[in-house]
Design a protein around this motif. Structure first.
Motif, PDB file in Angstrom:
ATOM      1  N   PHE A  15     -12.346 -16.076  -0.302  1.00  0.00           N
ATOM      2  CA  PHE A  15     -12.801 -15.287   0.837  1.00  0.00           C
ATOM      3  C   PHE A  15     -11.665 -14.533   1.522  1.00  0.00           C
ATOM      4  CE2 PHE A  15     -15.640 -18.986   0.484  1.00  0.00           C
ATOM      5  CZ  PHE A  15     -16.832 -18.334   0.199  1.00  0.00           C
ATOM      6  N   VAL A  16     -10.449 -15.055   1.432  1.00  0.00           N
ATOM      7  CA  VAL A  16      -9.279 -14.379   2.008  1.00  0.00           C
ATOM      8  C   VAL A  16      -8.200 -14.322   0.930  1.00  0.00           C
ATOM      9  CG1 VAL A  16      -7.629 -14.276   3.917  1.00  0.00           C
ATOM     10  CG2 VAL A  16      -9.881 -15.327   4.269  1.00  0.00           C
ATOM     11  N   PRO A  17      -8.253 -13.344   0.053  1.00  0.00           N
ATOM     12  CA  PRO A  17      -7.221 -13.247  -0.985  1.00  0.00           C
ATOM     13  C   PRO A  17      -5.871 -12.885  -0.371  1.00  0.00           C
ATOM     14  CG  PRO A  17      -9.160 -11.927  -1.538  1.00  0.00           C
ATOM     15  CD  PRO A  17      -9.291 -12.322  -0.109  1.00  0.00           C
ATOM     16  N   PRO A  18      -4.781 -13.242  -1.036  1.00  0.00           N
ATOM     17  CA  PRO A  18      -3.457 -12.826  -0.538  1.00  0.00           C
ATOM     18  C   PRO A  18      -3.341 -11.313  -0.445  1.00  0.00           C
ATOM     19  CG  PRO A  18      -3.243 -14.528  -2.222  1.00  0.00           C
ATOM     20  CD  PRO A  18      -4.685 -14.110  -2.215  1.00  0.00           C
ATOM     21  N   LEU A  19      -2.473 -10.865   0.415  1.00  0.00           N
ATOM     22  CA  LEU A  19      -2.317  -9.436   0.648  1.00  0.00           C
ATOM     23  C   LEU A  19      -1.925  -8.694  -0.619  1.00  0.00           C
ATOM     24  CD1 LEU A  19      -2.107  -7.009   2.588  1.00  0.00           C
ATOM     25  CD2 LEU A  19       0.240  -7.712   3.070  1.00  0.00           C
ATOM     26  N   SER A  20      -1.095  -9.283  -1.432  1.00  0.00           N
ATOM     27  CA  SER A  20      -0.644  -8.602  -2.652  1.00  0.00           C
ATOM     28  C   SER A  20      -1.821  -8.305  -3.583  1.00  0.00           C
ATOM     29  CB  SER A  20       0.399  -9.460  -3.375  1.00  0.00           C
ATOM     30  OG  SER A  20      -0.127 -10.743  -3.686  1.00  0.00           O
ATOM     31  N   GLU A  21      -2.775  -9.219  -3.695  1.00  0.00           N
ATOM     32  CA  GLU A  21      -3.947  -8.977  -4.539  1.00  0.00           C
ATOM     33  C   GLU A  21      -4.811  -7.860  -3.965  1.00  0.00           C
ATOM     34  OE1 GLU A  21      -6.041 -12.593  -5.157  1.00  0.00           O
ATOM     35  OE2 GLU A  21      -4.292 -13.681  -5.941  1.00  0.00           O
ATOM     36  N   ASP A  22      -4.955  -7.837  -2.647  1.00  0.00           N
ATOM     37  CA  ASP A  22      -5.743  -6.773  -2.019  1.00  0.00           C
ATOM     38  C   ASP A  22      -5.081  -5.414  -2.223  1.00  0.00           C
ATOM     39  OD1 ASP A  22      -7.524  -8.699  -1.089  1.00  0.00           O
ATOM     40  OD2 ASP A  22      -6.391  -8.989   0.765  1.00  0.00           O
ATOM     41  N   LEU A  23      -3.762  -5.365  -2.146  1.00  0.00           N
ATOM     42  CA  LEU A  23      -3.057  -4.102  -2.334  1.00  0.00           C
ATOM     43  C   LEU A  23      -3.167  -3.622  -3.776  1.00  0.00           C
ATOM     44  CD1 LEU A  23       0.168  -4.680  -0.194  1.00  0.00           C
ATOM     45  CD2 LEU A  23      -1.855  -3.319   0.387  1.00  0.00           C
ATOM     46  N   VAL A  24      -3.186  -4.546  -4.729  1.00  0.00           N
ATOM     47  CA  VAL A  24      -3.374  -4.144  -6.133  1.00  0.00           C
ATOM     48  C   VAL A  24      -4.744  -3.511  -6.321  1.00  0.00           C
ATOM     49  CG1 VAL A  24      -3.639  -5.022  -8.480  1.00  0.00           C
ATOM     50  CG2 VAL A  24      -1.738  -5.817  -7.062  1.00  0.00           C
ATOM     51  N   VAL A  25      -5.772  -4.120  -5.744  1.00  0.00           N
ATOM     52  CA  VAL A  25      -7.125  -3.552  -5.834  1.00  0.00           C
ATOM     53  C   VAL A  25      -7.196  -2.216  -5.097  1.00  0.00           C
ATOM     54  CG1 VAL A  25      -9.545  -3.937  -5.224  1.00  0.00           C
ATOM     55  CG2 VAL A  25      -8.160  -5.821  -6.120  1.00  0.00           C
ATOM     56  N   TRP A  26      -6.514  -2.125  -3.946  1.00  0.00           N
ATOM     57  CA  TRP A  26      -6.490  -0.865  -3.203  1.00  0.00           C
ATOM     58  C   TRP A  26      -5.890   0.258  -4.048  1.00  0.00           C
ATOM     59  CZ3 TRP A  26      -2.561   2.404  -1.686  1.00  0.00           C
ATOM     60  CH2 TRP A  26      -2.872   3.366  -0.735  1.00  0.00           C
ATOM     61  N   TYR A  27      -4.809  -0.029  -4.747  1.00  0.00           N
ATOM     62  CA  TYR A  27      -4.175   0.990  -5.589  1.00  0.00           C
ATOM     63  C   TYR A  27      -5.084   1.371  -6.749  1.00  0.00           C
ATOM     64  CZ  TYR A  27      -0.863   3.285  -8.688  1.00  0.00           C
ATOM     65  OH  TYR A  27      -0.246   4.191  -9.509  1.00  0.00           O
ATOM     66  N   GLU A  28      -5.775   0.407  -7.319  1.00  0.00           N
ATOM     67  CA  GLU A  28      -6.693   0.722  -8.423  1.00  0.00           C
ATOM     68  C   GLU A  28      -7.835   1.606  -7.944  1.00  0.00           C
ATOM     69  OE1 GLU A  28      -7.878  -3.070  -9.844  1.00  0.00           O
ATOM     70  OE2 GLU A  28      -5.995  -3.473 -10.935  1.00  0.00           O
ATOM     71  N   LEU A  29      -8.377   1.313  -6.756  1.00  0.00           N
ATOM     72  CA  LEU A  29      -9.439   2.171  -6.215  1.00  0.00           C
ATOM     73  C   LEU A  29      -8.931   3.578  -5.931  1.00  0.00           C
ATOM     74  CD1 LEU A  29     -11.197  -0.245  -3.688  1.00  0.00           C
ATOM     75  CD2 LEU A  29     -12.111   0.587  -5.863  1.00  0.00           C
ATOM     76  N   LEU A  30      -7.706   3.668  -5.457  1.00  0.00           N
ATOM     77  CA  LEU A  30      -7.133   4.977  -5.172  1.00  0.00           C
ATOM     78  C   LEU A  30      -6.864   5.750  -6.455  1.00  0.00           C
ATOM     79  CD1 LEU A  30      -6.008   6.920  -3.012  1.00  0.00           C
ATOM     80  CD2 LEU A  30      -3.790   5.802  -3.299  1.00  0.00           C
ATOM     81  N   ALA A  31      -6.352   5.065  -7.470  1.00  0.00           N
ATOM     82  CA  ALA A  31      -6.030   5.741  -8.732  1.00  0.00           C
ATOM     83  C   ALA A  31      -7.293   6.156  -9.483  1.00  0.00           C
ATOM     84  CB  ALA A  31      -5.174   4.828  -9.607  1.00  0.00           C
ATOM     85  N   ASP A  32      -8.347   5.340  -9.420  1.00  0.00           N
ATOM     86  CA  ASP A  32      -9.579   5.664 -10.152  1.00  0.00           C
ATOM     87  C   ASP A  32     -10.431   6.708  -9.452  1.00  0.00           C
ATOM     88  OD1 ASP A  32      -8.782   3.848 -12.033  1.00  0.00           O
ATOM     89  OD2 ASP A  32      -9.976   2.191 -11.219  1.00  0.00           O
TER      90      ASP A  32
END
Length: 321
Positions: free
Chosen positions: A104-121
């Motif tokens: 429910f609360v992933p570490p910040l680094s995992e959220d930032l990886v997903v954020w970058y993937e959403l931005l790149a896609d």
């Protein structure tokens, strides 16, 4: 009087009959055998591989000033960003330590990886563009309507007496509570969302403008009138500049509202936008994507506030700091 010899290397003078420091009588041969100290020049090496500037306390010109400036900048950044950095560090560490459930609360680094993937896609850019268009449209219309109305209410008492009771009724009504009314009247299209942002942003701008006009120093107004300024010039040269700080306080509050209330509007009948992204990710249990949308909103609000602060300084250059 004893003869004296000059040491050309050191510039000191010693007596043939005594050592300068201890006063012990020395022979001429012992005087010749005394070691001579020389001060190395700036370009000479004090020891193999050790330059003069490498000696503690013998810094190069300007090094100490640069170091002091760097320390001041680092201290200022640490003071202003310390709480944020602490929050980010806790966000990263606490889920890893098991304090929060990582589901429910992933570490910040995992959220930032997903954020970058959403931005790149591409999906994140699409949602961000839709939210920005709605937010800026409603915010711009609120500025265009609320500032002139606030100036009229603050300056002309008959207008204030006529409109203040009605404005107080709407001001104390929650904008979120009126969202279903906007949806029923205007539908679920773009008009509803822009109108909802316009309504929410108008009140802080309107109240800030009215407060700014009413709190202008009366002595300034009397002085300007005594100098022969007419109503238009008085308003232009005295009232508006004095009201700028209060107006921009309301504008900055409205800038935050333009993003926050838009999320509610985008959660109802929208197919794009950051609010839609967050709600859709939460309902589909894509938790990192939900946090990616929240991070985007926070960064957008921070940048928007910094932009408004810069504009405020541009229009308030007359103020003393």
């Amino acid at each position: 009087m004893a003869d004296q010899r000059s040491d050309l290397a050191t510039g000191t003078t010693v007596s043939e009959r005594g050592h300068p420091a201890a006063g012990v009588a020395l022979s001429e041969r012992e005087l010749e055998d005394l070691p001579v100290r020389t001060v190395p020049s700036e370009s000479e090496e004090i020891a193999p591989g050790l330059q003069r500037y490498d000696v503690p306390g013998a810094g190069a010109p300007g090094t100490s000033a640069f170091a002091r400036g760097a320390r001041r900048v680092a201290s200022r950044v640490a003071t202003k960003s310390g709480a944020i950095l602490l929050l980010l560090a806790a966000w990263e560490a606490l889920p890893r330590l098991g304090v929060f459930d990582r589901v429910f609360v992933p570490p910040l680094s995992e959220d930032l990886v997903v954020w970058y993937e959403l931005l790149a896609d591409g999906p994140l850019a699409e949602h961000l563009q839709a939210s920005l268009a709605r937010s800026l449209s409603g915010f711009g219309l609120a500025i265009a309507l609320a500032i002139p109305l606030g100036l009229l209410i603050g300056w002309y008492r008959p207008v204030a007496d006529a409109l203040t009771p009605l404005l107080e009724v709407f001001r104390n009504t929650s904008a979120v509570a009126l969202l279903p009314v906007f949806t029923l009247i205007l539908g679920i299209g773009e008009t509803t969302k822009i109108s909802f942002v316009l309504y929410s942003c108008s009140w802080p701008i309107l109240l800030g403008t009215v407060s700014g006009v009413k709190t202008v120093e009366p002595l300034l107004i009397k002085s300007a009138r005594s100098m022969g300024l007419g109503p238009v010039r008085l308003f232009q040269k005295v009232i508006l500049p004095a009201a700028v700080p209060a107006i921009f306080t309301g504008v900055r509050l409205a800038g935050a509202y333009s993003i926050l209330v838009l999320l509610f509007a985008e959660m109802v009948g929208a197919k794009a936008g950051l609010g839609y992204l967050i709600l859709d990710a939460q309902s589909s249990f894509r938790i990192p994507e939900m946090y990616a949308g929240i991070i985007t909103i926070s960064a957008l609000g921070l940048l928007f506030n910094l932009f408004l602060l810069r504009i405020e300084r541009r229009f308030s250059t007359w103020r003393t700091t």
